[in-house]
Design an enzyme around this catalytic site. Structure first.
Site, PDB file in Angstrom:
ATOM      1  N   SER A  62     -18.258  28.425  17.948  1.00  0.00           N
ATOM      2  CA  SER A  62     -16.847  28.776  17.730  1.00  0.00           C
ATOM      3  C   SER A  62     -16.593  30.239  18.062  1.00  0.00           C
ATOM      4  O   SER A  62     -17.499  31.079  17.986  1.00  0.00           O
ATOM      5  CB  SER A  62     -16.455  28.543  16.262  1.00  0.00           C
ATOM      6  OG  SER A  62     -16.465  27.174  15.964  1.00  0.00           O
ATOM      7  N   SER A  63     -15.344  30.533  18.364  1.00  0.00           N
ATOM      8  CA  SER A  63     -14.938  31.922  18.568  1.00  0.00           C
ATOM      9  C   SER A  63     -15.239  32.713  17.282  1.00  0.00           C
ATOM     10  O   SER A  63     -15.087  32.189  16.184  1.00  0.00           O
ATOM     11  CB  SER A  63     -13.439  31.939  18.859  1.00  0.00           C
ATOM     12  OG  SER A  63     -12.818  33.025  18.235  1.00  0.00           O
TER      13      SER A  63
END
Length: 212
Positions: A62-63
């Site tokens: 994920s970011s």
């Protein structure tokens, strides 16, 4: 962590905080986690951008901003044990390891779990417990948990996971609503579960079973 990496992670925490106000504890956890260690070699140059990156097996890390938000939504202060459903690269679990005494993380894809374990060992993180299984079953052996975090989208939270959440505990999950996903926070009070929709998101879907 060497000085250059420490400078990069501190800058990353600062950038996340500028986009979404973080508590000092969560900001510090992002600043203390070597993101580069969780990104495939070919993407190292992008490790500190606010982007999700592929990690193989059709999964993504994920970011950093998403990880920071999910961590903040858990309200980690005053909580001791957290269960994560969907370990992936291990980055989210590593961030949680700075905030919880015990992190229990489950991954259904065996190759990803083995890679994550190697990273935890290399970084000297000792408070993360790992299991290869279908995370929708939870991990009954160590329940109840003060917090539960889904790192993949579910259509609904399985009842057995609410059973493994302690009274007053918080569960945060991306939930599929029609054609969109919404990060939803559930608070358990006795036999009641209160749900609060927080924001739209984009996670990979949770899948059944174990992939060897």
């Amino acid at each position: 962590m060497d000085r250059i990496t420490a400078t990069k992670t501190a800058r990353l925490a600062q950038e996340c905080d500028a986009r979404f106000k973080l508590s000092p504890e969560v900001k510090n956890a992002i600043a203390s986690t070597n993101r580069e260690a969780f990104v495939p070699a070919g993407f190292r140059h992008n490790a500190y951008k606010l982007d999700a990156l592929p990690i193989g097996a059709a999964q993504y890390i994920s970011s950093p901003l998403t990880v920071a938000k999910m961590t903040e939504y858990l309200k980690p202060q005053r909580a001791d044990r957290v269960l994560e459903v969907g370990c992936g690269s291990g980055y989210q679990a590593a961030v949680l390891s700075h905030l919880f005494r015990g992190v229990f993380t489950i991954e259904r894809i065996e190759s990803l779990m083995m890679e994550a374990k190697k990273r935890f060992r290399a970084l000297g993180i000792n408070n993360i417990h790992t299991r290869t299984d279908d995370g929708q079953n939870g991990w009954i052996q160590y329940a109840p948990y003060d917090r539960i975090l889904f790192s993949a989208t579910a259509k609904a939270v399985p009842a057995k996971l609410f059973e493994q959440l302690s009274d007053g505990g918080i569960l945060v999950a991306p939930i599929q609503k029609g054609n969109k996903q919404v990060i939803t926070r559930y608070i358990k009070s006795g036999s009641r579960i209160e749900a609060e929709e927080l924001e739209a998101c984009d996670f990979v879907p949770i899948l059944n079973g174990v992939q060897k």
